[in-house]
Design an enzyme around this catalytic site. Structure first.
Site, PDB file in Angstrom:
ATOM      1  N   GLU A  37       0.874  -1.170   0.000  1.00  0.00           N
ATOM      2  CA  GLU A  37       0.000   0.000   0.000  1.00  0.00           C
ATOM      3  C   GLU A  37       0.911   1.219   0.000  1.00  0.00           C
ATOM      4  OE1 GLU A  37      -2.140  -0.724   3.580  1.00  0.00           O
ATOM      5  OE2 GLU A  37      -3.465  -2.190   2.639  1.00  0.00           O
ATOM      6  N   ARG A  63      -4.501  19.040  14.341  1.00  0.00           N
ATOM      7  CA  ARG A  63      -4.261  18.035  13.309  1.00  0.00           C
ATOM      8  C   ARG A  63      -5.354  16.982  13.389  1.00  0.00           C
ATOM      9  NH1 ARG A  63      -1.403  19.926   9.241  1.00  0.00           N
ATOM     10  NH2 ARG A  63       0.704  20.560   9.789  1.00  0.00           N
ATOM     11  N   GLU A  91       6.130  29.333   2.259  1.00  0.00           N
ATOM     12  CA  GLU A  91       5.468  28.808   3.453  1.00  0.00           C
ATOM     13  C   GLU A  91       5.843  29.599   4.714  1.00  0.00           C
ATOM     14  OE1 GLU A  91       3.034  26.682   3.884  1.00  0.00           O
ATOM     15  OE2 GLU A  91       2.906  26.023   1.807  1.00  0.00           O
ATOM     16  N   GLU A  95       2.632  31.267   6.607  1.00  0.00           N
ATOM     17  CA  GLU A  95       2.219  30.776   7.911  1.00  0.00           C
ATOM     18  C   GLU A  95       2.621  31.674   9.072  1.00  0.00           C
ATOM     19  OE1 GLU A  95       3.094  26.651   8.545  1.00  0.00           O
ATOM     20  OE2 GLU A  95       1.770  26.051   6.906  1.00  0.00           O
ATOM     21  N   SER A 111       7.695   9.042   6.289  1.00  0.00           N
ATOM     22  CA  SER A 111       7.266   7.678   6.648  1.00  0.00           C
ATOM     23  C   SER A 111       7.513   6.745   5.471  1.00  0.00           C
ATOM     24  CB  SER A 111       5.779   7.668   7.017  1.00  0.00           C
ATOM     25  OG  SER A 111       5.533   8.432   8.161  1.00  0.00           O
ATOM     26  N   PRO A 112       8.771   6.389   5.197  1.00  0.00           N
ATOM     27  CA  PRO A 112       9.088   5.654   3.969  1.00  0.00           C
ATOM     28  C   PRO A 112       8.565   4.224   3.906  1.00  0.00           C
ATOM     29  CG  PRO A 112      11.025   5.838   5.362  1.00  0.00           C
ATOM     30  CD  PRO A 112       9.959   6.686   5.990  1.00  0.00           C
ATOM     31  N   GLY A 113       7.985   3.729   4.974  1.00  0.00           N
ATOM     32  CA  GLY A 113       7.404   2.393   4.931  1.00  0.00           C
ATOM     33  C   GLY A 113       6.162   2.320   4.063  1.00  0.00           C
ATOM     34  N   GLU A 117       6.730  10.797   0.646  1.00  0.00           N
ATOM     35  CA  GLU A 117       6.921  12.216   0.968  1.00  0.00           C
ATOM     36  C   GLU A 117       8.348  12.512   1.423  1.00  0.00           C
ATOM     37  OE1 GLU A 117       4.799  15.650   3.636  1.00  0.00           O
ATOM     38  OE2 GLU A 117       5.191  13.724   4.605  1.00  0.00           O
ATOM     39  N   GLU A 136      -6.809  29.126   2.384  1.00  0.00           N
ATOM     40  CA  GLU A 136      -8.201  28.942   2.765  1.00  0.00           C
ATOM     41  C   GLU A 136      -8.342  27.639   3.553  1.00  0.00           C
ATOM     42  OE1 GLU A 136     -12.508  28.267   0.648  1.00  0.00           O
ATOM     43  OE2 GLU A 136     -10.997  29.414  -0.431  1.00  0.00           O
TER      44      GLU A 136
END
Length: 178
Positions: A37, A63, A91, A95, A111-113, A117, A136
């Protein structure tokens, strides 16, 4: 002993959204067929902004996936065709409302498993206040914390965002020389 590379046999797209794609891949490894996956995410940039008063600027935001607020360094995904340097500068201002001199610290895979990213990490100094202009649907508070308190907060588990902890680890020597 060398590690065998997995070979892609087929890919089925399960979801394609504005931010990411989810795929179910069939692969072979060591002569066996199995599935993976995979989440595909555009690259991102994250920045440690440091004020002239030796304060680090963070953003505090809720979050949704984890159901709580986190204290993080400012960050965001790269737009199509945008360089990591341009993304970091954009950014930072969006921000926090600051612009500054950027210094690249390095990069991490979040999270390379299961996800591709990559986040490019920066330090920003010589900050000049302009104006904050959030995207927005983006809601956050800007928080300044004395640099002398940040590593203790990380050590006590008060900051648990991976990109934030990683960026401060990469910037250890630079920050201790300020």
């Amino acid at each position: 002993m060398s590690i065998e590379k997995e070979k892609l046999l087929s890919r089925r797209t399960l979801y394609q959204g504005k931010l990411l794609e989810v795929h179910l891949d069939r692969v072979t490894v060591s002569g066996r067929e199995t599935s993976r996956e995979v989440v595909l995410h555009p690259a991102a940039a994250a920045i440690i902004p440091i004020t002239a008063d030796k304060e680090a600027i963070f953003v505090k935001q809720y979050r949704y996936p984890i159901g709580k607020e986190l204290l993080e360094i400012p960050a965001g995904k790269m737009d199509p065709g945008e360089s990591e340097d341009a993304c970091a500068a954009r950014e930072l201002e969006e921000e926090t409302g600051y612009i500054g001199m950027l210094q690249k610290l390095g990069q991490i895979y979040s999270s390379p498993g299961f996800c591709d990213e990559i986040i490019h990490l920066y330090l920003a100094k010589d900050l000049v206040h302009t104006r904050q202009h959030l995207d927005e649907g983006e809601y956050l508070d800007v928080v300044k914390i004395p640099l002398s308190d940040v590593f203790a907060m990380i050590g006590r588990g008060k900051m648990t965002d991976a990109k934030t902890v990683s960026a401060f680890a990469m910037a250890w020597d630079l920050l201790h020389s300020l």
